[in-house]
Design an enzyme around this catalytic site. Structure first.
Site, PDB file in Angstrom:
ATOM      1  N   GLU A  62       0.826  -1.210   0.000  1.00 57.98           N
ATOM      2  CA  GLU A  62       0.000   0.000   0.000  1.00 57.98           C
ATOM      3  C   GLU A  62       0.857   1.255   0.000  1.00 57.98           C
ATOM      4  OE1 GLU A  62      -2.466  -0.506   3.403  1.00 57.98           O
ATOM      5  OE2 GLU A  62      -3.524  -2.225   2.561  1.00 57.98           O
ATOM      6  N   ARG A 268       7.028 -14.347   1.575  1.00 60.07           N
ATOM      7  CA  ARG A 268       6.343 -13.118   1.969  1.00 60.07           C
ATOM      8  C   ARG A 268       6.963 -12.559   3.242  1.00 60.07           C
ATOM      9  NH1 ARG A 268       3.692  -8.527   0.830  1.00 60.07           N
ATOM     10  NH2 ARG A 268       2.086  -8.013   2.343  1.00 60.07           N
TER      11      ARG A 268
END
Length: 422
Positions: A62, A268
């Site tokens: 984001e 991740r």
């Protein structure tokens, strides 16, 4: 108003226990002394004079998606300050590395009445821009009560979240009506936000399409390329638990037909590196590990890329990128980032976090979505054996992303107009 009052009282009661919880996280190395202070509303940096644009983005993805917008704002309003708040140590490291000269970074205040008030009193933002699905009652209520315009940017809301909010209609309506302006990622999210009470909503596509190209260390690329020149490289990007074993088994089967296939695993969360290493040992594979500076040799077939900020390097080396979080029920990771690197993209059945983007890619034959592991094996073999298919997928992906970036330009102009009036 009654909801916000009760929520604020409860959150303030929790201030002390949460403080102790953060101290525990420091001991576990999940927080730093700096993140501890800033999340509770204590700051070492004085607010510089001038207009201040506050952008809040919780995760790495984001926050990185806003960099192109931040550059646009700084170009048009060089005298304005940009404050970015994020929630994790990892996002702070990445943003400091990629955009340090463009902004001031601080850790976002926890949604405790005391912390939020201290934050707003110290930084006095002129506008608040929250990215994607960050809805925090104290932050939203206190910000708008101070006549600070609150914008939800690149907003999305899943059907699951929408259903939950609808079940508490009286609460959700009081929260969402406070959002001054919402830029939704897609039409489905736009309709859901409208039904929840947001009055002013626009749709200019997913801001991630305008994200800066991931950086690549040219020297590192040349070193890798020398060892991988005759290899067919497949990268499992941003992998989650259980995915590594799934993909390893597929690659082992494919190796029976294509002996020069090479798998790069980019987890991740790199704190899972030891777990993945044990898996690679258990599977009796010849592998090297990035964080240990182990160099690839002729016998190496697997590579554990357990470092931060190098995803662009591994995309550039790849023929095929497998999107992590899509082969297990995690909703998938960003499928847009590989579009700058001339590679083919495959994702699994679980891409709910990016469903509109997935639909767009599949419709335009810009990427492949598989239903099961048997389909995955077939498609990897097909792409590696058909140069024209690989080229077609790559070209289509580039075209789709370029088209979406044009929509993003309308968003930039809209934000530009709003900032002109603060």
């Amino acid at each position: 108003m009654f909801f916000f009052l009760i929520y604020r009282i409860i959150s303030n009661i929790l201030f002390l226990p949460i403080t102790f919880y953060l101290i525990f996280r420091i001991l576990k190395r999940k927080e730093t002394w700096r993140s501890f202070k800033e999340k509770l509303g204590f700051y070492d940096i004085k607010r510089p004079p001038g207009k201040l644009i506050w952008i809040n983005a919780s995760s790495i993805g984001e926050s990185l998606s806003t960099i192109s917008l931040i550059k646009y704002i700084k170009k048009n309003f060089p005298e304005h300050l940009i404050l970015m708040t994020t929630g994790t140590i990892t996002s702070e490291r990445v943003i400091s590395k990629r955009a340090q000269k463009l902004l001031i970074h601080q850790f976002a205040p926890l949604d405790l009445g005391i912390s939020v008030e201290k934050f707003l009193k110290h930084w006095k933002p002129d506008i608040a821009i929250f990215v994607e699905s960050e809805i925090w009652p104290n932050l939203l209520n206190s910000t708008t009560n101070k006549s600070i315009k609150f914008i939800l940017l690149n907003a999305r809301i899943s059907e699951k979240s929408f259903t939950k909010w609808k079940k508490v209609h009286l609460i959700s309506s009081s929260i969402f009506k406070k959002i001054n302006l919402c830029f939704a990622q897609d039409d489905e999210s736009k309709l859901r936000f409208k039904e929840l009470g947001v009055k002013s909503i626009f749709t200019y596509g997913n801001l991630k399409f305008s994200s800066d190209k991931l950086p690549v260390n040219v020297n590192e690329y040349e070193v890798f390329k020398k060892f991988l020149i005759n290899k067919k490289v497949v990268t499992l990007s941003s992998s989650h638990p259980n995915e590594e074993l799934m993909i390893i088994k597929i690659i082992k089967e494919i190796r029976k037909k294509i002996s020069d296939i090479f798998l790069i695993i980019v987890p991740r969360h790199i704190n899972r590196s030891n777990m993945i290493e044990r898996l690679l040992i258990k599977e009796q594979l010849n592998f090297k590990i990035r964080s240990k500076s182990q160099q690839i040799d002729k016998q190496t077939n697997y590579y554990l890329a357990d470092t931060y900020g190098e995803l662009g390097l591994f995309y550039k080396l790849s023929s095929i990128v497998l999107i992590g979080g899509s082969f297990v029920k995690k909703g998938g990771q960003n499928p847009i980032e590989p579009s700058n690197f001339n590679c083919s993209v495959i994702f699994g059945p679980y891409m709910s976090n990016f469903q509109p983007t997935v639909n767009l890619f599949v419709k335009n034959k810009a990427a492949i979505q598989i239903k099961n592991l048997n389909e995955l094996e077939k498609n990897i073999l097909k792409i590696l054996g058909d140069y024209n298919l690989k080229t077609s997928l790559s070209i289509n992906l580039t075209k789709v992303c370029e088209s979406e970036r044009e929509d993003n330009k309308k968003l930039f102009k809209k934000i530009n107009k709003i900032i002109s009036n603060i």
